[in-house]
Design a protein around this motif. Sequence first.
Motif, PDB file in Angstrom:
ATOM      1  N   UNK A  52       0.825  -1.207   0.000  1.00  0.00           N
ATOM      2  CA  UNK A  52       0.000   0.000   0.000  1.00  0.00           C
ATOM      3  C   UNK A  52       0.863   1.262   0.000  1.00  0.00           C
ATOM      4  N   UNK A  53       1.824   1.323   0.902  1.00  0.00           N
ATOM      5  CA  UNK A  53       2.654   2.522   0.997  1.00  0.00           C
ATOM      6  C   UNK A  53       3.569   2.682  -0.221  1.00  0.00           C
ATOM      7  N   UNK A  54       4.032   1.578  -0.785  1.00  0.00           N
ATOM      8  CA  UNK A  54       4.831   1.675  -2.004  1.00  0.00           C
ATOM      9  C   UNK A  54       3.999   2.227  -3.155  1.00  0.00           C
ATOM     10  N   UNK A  55       2.732   1.841  -3.219  1.00  0.00           N
ATOM     11  CA  UNK A  55       1.848   2.373  -4.255  1.00  0.00           C
ATOM     12  C   UNK A  55       1.664   3.882  -4.096  1.00  0.00           C
ATOM     13  N   UNK A  56       1.454   4.336  -2.876  1.00  0.00           N
ATOM     14  CA  UNK A  56       1.269   5.773  -2.643  1.00  0.00           C
ATOM     15  C   UNK A  56       2.501   6.554  -3.104  1.00  0.00           C
ATOM     16  N   UNK A  57       3.675   6.063  -2.758  1.00  0.00           N
ATOM     17  CA  UNK A  57       4.908   6.741  -3.166  1.00  0.00           C
ATOM     18  C   UNK A  57       5.077   6.718  -4.682  1.00  0.00           C
ATOM     19  N   UNK A  58       4.786   5.574  -5.297  1.00  0.00           N
ATOM     20  CA  UNK A  58       4.902   5.461  -6.750  1.00  0.00           C
ATOM     21  C   UNK A  58       3.955   6.423  -7.448  1.00  0.00           C
ATOM     22  N   UNK A  59       2.700   6.463  -6.998  1.00  0.00           N
ATOM     23  CA  UNK A  59       1.724   7.350  -7.628  1.00  0.00           C
ATOM     24  C   UNK A  59       2.152   8.813  -7.505  1.00  0.00           C
ATOM     25  N   UNK A  60       2.692   9.181  -6.345  1.00  0.00           N
ATOM     26  CA  UNK A  60       3.128  10.568  -6.149  1.00  0.00           C
ATOM     27  C   UNK A  60       4.279  10.923  -7.094  1.00  0.00           C
ATOM     28  N   UNK A  61       5.276  10.057  -7.190  1.00  0.00           N
ATOM     29  CA  UNK A  61       6.418  10.332  -8.065  1.00  0.00           C
ATOM     30  C   UNK A  61       5.999  10.286  -9.529  1.00  0.00           C
ATOM     31  N   UNK A  62       5.128   9.358  -9.868  1.00  0.00           N
ATOM     32  CA  UNK A  62       4.655   9.243 -11.253  1.00  0.00           C
ATOM     33  C   UNK A  62       3.955  10.513 -11.701  1.00  0.00           C
TER      34      UNK A  62
ATOM     35  N   UNK B  55       5.941  26.697  -9.596  1.00  0.00           N
ATOM     36  CA  UNK B  55       5.676  26.205 -10.945  1.00  0.00           C
ATOM     37  C   UNK B  55       6.954  25.805 -11.655  1.00  0.00           C
ATOM     38  N   UNK B  56       7.974  26.606 -11.481  1.00  0.00           N
ATOM     39  CA  UNK B  56       9.253  26.312 -12.118  1.00  0.00           C
ATOM     40  C   UNK B  56       9.854  25.028 -11.564  1.00  0.00           C
ATOM     41  N   UNK B  57       9.694  24.814 -10.250  1.00  0.00           N
ATOM     42  CA  UNK B  57      10.233  23.595  -9.636  1.00  0.00           C
ATOM     43  C   UNK B  57       9.535  22.357 -10.187  1.00  0.00           C
ATOM     44  N   UNK B  58       8.184  22.414 -10.309  1.00  0.00           N
ATOM     45  CA  UNK B  58       7.438  21.278 -10.846  1.00  0.00           C
ATOM     46  C   UNK B  58       7.844  21.009 -12.284  1.00  0.00           C
ATOM     47  N   UNK B  59       7.947  22.093 -13.072  1.00  0.00           N
ATOM     48  CA  UNK B  59       8.369  21.938 -14.468  1.00  0.00           C
ATOM     49  C   UNK B  59       9.765  21.347 -14.546  1.00  0.00           C
ATOM     50  N   UNK B  60      10.634  21.800 -13.636  1.00  0.00           N
ATOM     51  CA  UNK B  60      12.000  21.294 -13.629  1.00  0.00           C
ATOM     52  C   UNK B  60      12.031  19.804 -13.323  1.00  0.00           C
ATOM     53  N   UNK B  61      11.191  19.341 -12.398  1.00  0.00           N
ATOM     54  CA  UNK B  61      11.136  17.925 -12.064  1.00  0.00           C
ATOM     55  C   UNK B  61      10.664  17.119 -13.266  1.00  0.00           C
ATOM     56  N   UNK B  62       9.683  17.646 -13.995  1.00  0.00           N
ATOM     57  CA  UNK B  62       9.176  16.930 -15.161  1.00  0.00           C
ATOM     58  C   UNK B  62      10.169  16.910 -16.306  1.00  0.00           C
ATOM     59  N   UNK B  63      11.133  17.795 -16.253  1.00  0.00           N
ATOM     60  CA  UNK B  63      12.160  17.809 -17.293  1.00  0.00           C
ATOM     61  C   UNK B  63      13.384  16.982 -16.923  1.00  0.00           C
ATOM     62  N   UNK B  64      13.328  16.329 -15.771  1.00  0.00           N
ATOM     63  CA  UNK B  64      14.441  15.480 -15.375  1.00  0.00           C
ATOM     64  C   UNK B  64      14.626  14.347 -16.379  1.00  0.00           C
ATOM     65  N   UNK B  65      15.826  13.869 -16.500  1.00  0.00           N
ATOM     66  CA  UNK B  65      16.107  12.742 -17.387  1.00  0.00           C
ATOM     67  C   UNK B  65      15.427  11.487 -16.845  1.00  0.00           C
ATOM     68  N   UNK B  66      15.199  10.480 -17.685  1.00  0.00           N
ATOM     69  CA  UNK B  66      14.611   9.223 -17.191  1.00  0.00           C
ATOM     70  C   UNK B  66      15.388   8.627 -16.020  1.00  0.00           C
ATOM     71  N   UNK B  67      16.726   8.706 -16.074  1.00  0.00           N
ATOM     72  CA  UNK B  67      17.534   8.166 -14.975  1.00  0.00           C
ATOM     73  C   UNK B  67      17.302   8.952 -13.694  1.00  0.00           C
TER      74      UNK B  67
ATOM     75  N   UNK C  38       4.199  13.473 -10.278  1.00  0.00           N
ATOM     76  CA  UNK C  38       5.089  14.626 -10.154  1.00  0.00           C
ATOM     77  C   UNK C  38       6.027  14.743 -11.344  1.00  0.00           C
ATOM     78  N   UNK C  39       6.411  13.616 -11.912  1.00  0.00           N
ATOM     79  CA  UNK C  39       7.410  13.631 -12.992  1.00  0.00           C
ATOM     80  C   UNK C  39       6.789  13.539 -14.379  1.00  0.00           C
TER      81      UNK C  39
END
Length: 688
Positions: free
Chosen positions: A293-303, A509-521, A305-306
Amino acid sequence: MSEQTESVDAEDEDPAAAAREWLRRATVGDWTRRTGRFVFGDRTGLALWLALVVVLSLTWRVGIFVTDTYTVANAMVAVGDGHLAIREIRYSLTMGTMPGLHEVDGTLYGRNYGQAVLSLPLLLALEAGAVVAQPSLLLAGAWSLAVVWLARLVGDALERRWVRIGGAVLALGVFVHHAVVGAPIERDLLPLVALQATGLFAAAGVGLCCYRLLAPTGQRPAVAAGVATALASPVAFWATIPKRHALVTALIFVGLLCFATSRRADGRSSDLALASTYGVVGLIAWIHAFEGFFLFVSLAAVDRLTERATRRRLGAGATGLALGLLPLFVTNVLITGNPIKPPRLLPSVGVGDVELAPAVGEDGLVPTTEGGSGDAGGFGGAGGDAGGSGDGSDGDGGGDTGGGLLDEIGFAVPSVITGEVLHIAWFVQLTITEGLATLSRREWLWNVLIRSGRIPGVNYVHTDYEAIELTVLEAAPLLGALLATPVVAARRLRRRTEGLRSGRTAALRSAVTSVRRLSPAAQTDLLAVAWIATFLVIFAWRLPLHSQITVRYVLPVMPLGIYLVARLPAVSSALEARTRVAAAAYGLAVLGGGALLAGTLTVLDVAVGEAFQFHALVGLGAAALAGTAVAGRSLSPARVSHRAVAAALGTTAGTTTAFYLLVGVEYVQYGQAALGVARALAAALPVL
């Protein structure tokens, strides 16, 4: 252009048509090669996995080390017989030695059914093989064949015929030796052996997945990281102990690999990889619903966010999660009659009560020193103690919490679902609150993350008063290299935010955009960090406690941390530039350092706890060495060479591997060695 050429071009332009044509013409060999590429990636991945299986098998002992294993092994017997109910108590002395055993209407059930079902193919294979050969010979023969296969792969890669011949001679010699001196394994132990073999393959899979994650950025550092995650972390210790920890860790790395693929690929391949990531989390919930359950919550948040949410991506994630959770829901309905009520929420038989419920004391805080793990000491023939409810804590499960709240607010809804939802929500809120509060305590940080020794408040009666509870850093000294992480992170953050002088909203907004522009790695790194934080938060209130050995509740934290170490520029560049230095330092530390440690402890005539604490101090020294070298290279590349970093990392990893080999071969002797060669090694190392 001819008609035939046009047809070939059309197939090349249409992937679906090409796939249909391949399926029409594919042979068994084609399917085998494609499956091998899908699982192992390439021949190096296969060789790495085989090497890890061969080495980890040396620590394999067929027996019960942790009392929780009684319940899991009996559940394995039931699944092997084709049902979930435990009708035969094959492994146990009394009910009191089976923490985690549950009862529903007079019928006994176990837990970790996902682990049992995933082990079923191996059990069937072992039972089929046992018809024609003694199980002990089957294991020895399989190990010898793995050595031959590995020698062939390495010999072909190096173009050295003597490697292939030497591997064959070694394999034959070991098999003959085992046939002469190896102890037989009774057929009644095959369900236990199947569970252990699953953990063994999963532990090797951790190294394989780490290699595949890092291979796109450099094969040599990827191989080194794969070896380190499996052999220089507590994964090596828990590989053949049939707890859930090694299997869950492997699935976490599979999920991380699928997530990375979903970011690297495009189109359907990306969607399928994302669905697989959520599906893997669902499978983890089948093994341990709390962690899933907790792994799913973390995955959904990162998914989210990125990546921007689209119907296609949300649909892929939801479909994967639903398919992954389906086995859990079916199992829950068959046992409890409620799809969201796993067996761990049922009252235990004999000892403890509902597991997934922290016991709240008078001060409102969760006890942190006694979680009632029900673990056996297992050292030097020490007997087990069932003083707890397995992996859970003692305390009331709060089964009436949901119903009482519903009565108060006056809702007339099916309590079979809503009562559990409210109970789980209460538990989640309490776990997070108490976990964060525990993480803020300095003594907790010291006794769990840095230095063990005699930890105040821990009852050592369960381990014969031996101080064997290592901390995270003592168990995985390579994590000392993360000392350089703040330096690397600060530099990258400064580059990304340079020139940004806008207001808070624009900055966010810039921080969120920056996170979405992170490389796949980098996005994959973020998920690894999120899952590390998740395990630390949800299990903080359980630690420290007796028989955690290597802080096993947060086992995935350590290989995930080593993966992040390999991602540091100073580490990857050093391993790429000075591969031979790192390999030589590792080999010398394993063989020479291991012999030196064993000889020193033999002369000192130490007890088990003293041996563990001696290794703990050595581990802290190795962690300081790795941390200093990597941090120095990150801060001042001109002063610290690649050679120094590679040597420090190899020495640290080799020292850790030597420790776990000594633990498995000599320190912890709770059953007979699965391989005759391991038995011979134990006889040659009279350390204790």
